[in-house]
Structure formats: structure tokens, C-alpha cells
Scaffold this active site. Structure first.
Site, PDB file in Angstrom:
ATOM      1  N   PRO A  87       0.821  -1.211   0.000  1.00 46.89           N
ATOM      2  CA  PRO A  87       0.000   0.000   0.000  1.00 46.89           C
ATOM      3  C   PRO A  87       0.856   1.264   0.000  1.00 46.89           C
ATOM      4  O   PRO A  87       0.375   2.351  -0.289  1.00 46.89           O
ATOM      5  CB  PRO A  87      -0.838  -0.123   1.286  1.00 46.89           C
ATOM      6  N   GLU A 114       3.113  -7.043   8.323  1.00 49.18           N
ATOM      7  CA  GLU A 114       3.320  -5.589   8.136  1.00 49.18           C
ATOM      8  C   GLU A 114       4.365  -5.333   7.067  1.00 49.18           C
ATOM      9  O   GLU A 114       5.000  -4.297   7.046  1.00 49.18           O
ATOM     10  CB  GLU A 114       3.748  -4.960   9.463  1.00 49.18           C
ATOM     11  N   ARG A 156      -2.575  -9.664 -20.259  1.00 53.01           N
ATOM     12  CA  ARG A 156      -3.533  -9.483 -21.352  1.00 53.01           C
ATOM     13  C   ARG A 156      -2.995  -8.516 -22.403  1.00 53.01           C
ATOM     14  O   ARG A 156      -3.521  -8.441 -23.513  1.00 53.01           O
ATOM     15  CB  ARG A 156      -4.892  -9.023 -20.847  1.00 53.01           C
ATOM     16  N   ASP A 171      -9.395  -0.392 -24.821  1.00 49.71           N
ATOM     17  CA  ASP A 171      -9.713  -0.503 -23.393  1.00 49.71           C
ATOM     18  C   ASP A 171      -9.923   0.873 -22.774  1.00 49.71           C
ATOM     19  O   ASP A 171      -9.377   1.862 -23.245  1.00 49.71           O
ATOM     20  CB  ASP A 171      -8.500  -1.106 -22.645  1.00 49.71           C
TER      21      ASP A 171
END
Ligand SMILES: Nc1ncccc1[N+](=O)[O-]
Length: 241
Positions: A87, A114, A156, A171
Site C-alpha cells: 500500500p 506488516e 492481457r 480498453d
């Protein structure tokens, strides 16, 4: 040679979906090769310990460096990008996916708890590029879900993996904007009609309408993307939207 993806994790079974559907066929056709490796294979104690208390105190546990270094020495081809989902990472975007799809492959280090002792990324940077990236501003229990997301987004884009190449070109985010609405038969459905321009056969008008819808939706839902567009991306017709 196939695009090589290796993932090191303490939950190898979590990454089983990588073998299914889209990626499964690409793997069968030799376009993509996927390896999933259990980090505990590189521990050296009877309890196969992968974590320990954080220096400086604080909640939770930190993953120890030594098993990671051994695993990466065994799994990572020299020069291959190491991706560490976190994150605290830089944002993973379609542009990043396209950049990585042009490389020979990727190695993913899935952190739990963590996170991983920072020295692993610092050490790994001596043997090839290291990217600490985030797929979004929310906290997951570990990096495995992020790996599923990133592997799908990257593979992809590899030629041949997605049958209809054009669908990849068109896309959302490919041109920096969100894709507008899509419709199919019937033309009138529960009192809701398909926008008539789409049935007109006037391809120039359809293209204009689609561009306008894409801009309108981007302005409404993701003004940040609009602000990020390069200066010349919006033509005079766009400004009218
Ligand atoms: N958001 C995340 N939370 C935990 C681990 C990894 C993450 N990420 O975005 O890559």
C-alpha cells in the site's frame, strides 16, 4: 520464449486462479509461463519461520530478510524486474502494465503481515529493477490479491493472449480516458432505448458520440484523469463537450 511470471508467497494456493481461464489458455499456448513458489521452502528452522517482531516496536510482524534473499536467488532470473505489492507503493496503472508487458517477465514478492524487511528490496535492487507498487488506496491482508490483479493486467497486453487485439487497444485507460457506455440487442428493452446514433451506420458520427461520452464520463467520474491528460490530447471538438 514465453513471458515468465514467478510469484513467491506463503499462500501458494491463493494464486491457483492464475492457472485458470484467460491465463490458463495463454500458458497452454506457451505465451506465458507461471511459477508459484512457497517462501517457506527457503526457511531453515523446524518451524519454517518467515516473520519476526519489528525493530523499534509497533504492531504486527515483519517478514525476515534471509528467506526472501534465498528465494529470490533461486527464482529470479538476473535483471528481471522484482515487483513488491504494497500500500506504500507507487500507483500501478495501465501505463505501468504496458511497460512491464514489454519486458521478458516479472517476479512478484508477496508480503504478508506488516510487510517485508526493507533491506530485501534494497538488496534486490543490486540484481535488477525493483518496483514497490500499490493497486489502490486500501489495505489488504497481503500482496497476493494485488499480484492476481497485476498479472492479469500485464499478461492481457502480451500479443496473442487476448484474442481480439483491437479490444485491448480500445480498453478504458488506453487513451487516458474512461470507456463510454456499451449496448447490444434489443434496440428497445424494458422502455430503455439504445442511443439512435449507434444504429445510424454513420461511423464518423458514432466515433464522435463515443468520444464525447468517454469525455463526459471521465469528467464526471474521474476528473483526476482529465487533469492528467497531456496538453495536446484534447482536440477542439473535445472542448465542446
Ligand atoms: N493495497 C495493498 N494492501 C496490502 C498489500 C498490497 C497492496 N497493494 O495495493 O499492492
Amino acid at each position: 520464449t514465453p513471458y515468465r511470471v514467478d510469484v513467491v508467497t506463503i499462500f501458494p494456493e491463493y494464486l491457483a486462479p492464475l492457472r485458470q481461464s484467460l491465463l490458463g489458455k495463454a500458458a497452454e499456448r506457451g505465451l506465458v509461463a507461471i511459477g508459484v513458489h512457497d517462501l517457506r521452502r527457503w526457511t531453515d528452522d523446524v518451524h519454517r519461520t518467515v516473520d519476526d517482531a519489528p525493530y523499534g516496536g509497533g504492531p504486527g510482524m515483519v517478514m525476515r530478510p534471509e528467506p526472501w534473499a534465498r528465494a529470490l536467488e533461486a527464482v529470479r532470473p538476473p535483471g528481471t524486474r522484482l515487483v513488491v505489492p504494497t500500500p506504500a507503493g507507487r500507483s500501478f496503472t495501465q501505463a505501468v502494465a504496458a511497460e512491464w508487458a514489454a519486458e521478458p517477465g516479472l517476479v512478484f514478492a508477496c508480503g504478508r503481515y506488516e510487510g517485508i524487511d526493507q533491506r530485501v528490496a534494497d538488496w534486490a535492487a543490486r540484481h535488477g529493477p525493483v518496483s514497490e507498487v500499490s493497486i489502490g488506496d486500501y489495505v489488504l491482508a497481503g500482496g497476493e490479491s494485488a499480484v492476481l490483479v497485476m498479472v492479469e493486467a500485464v499478461t492481457r497486453l502480451i500479443p496473442g493472449v487476448v484474442g481480439n487485439r483491437e479490444s485491448v487497444e480500445y480498453d478504458s485507460h488506453a487513451d487516458g480516458l474512461l470507456e463510454g457506455p456499451s449496448y447490444t440487442r434489443p434496440a428497445s428493452w424494458r422502455g430503455l432505448d439504445v442511443p439512435p446514433v449507434l444504429l445510424s451506420g454513420d461511423h464518423a458520427a458514432i466515433a464522435r458520440w463515443r468520444r464525447a461520452e468517454s469525455l463526459r464520463r471521465t469528467a464526471a467520474r474521474r476528473p483526476d484523469l482529465l487533469a492528467a491528460l497531456p496538453e495536446d490530447a484534447l482536440g477542439p471538438a473535445d472542448r465542446a463537450v
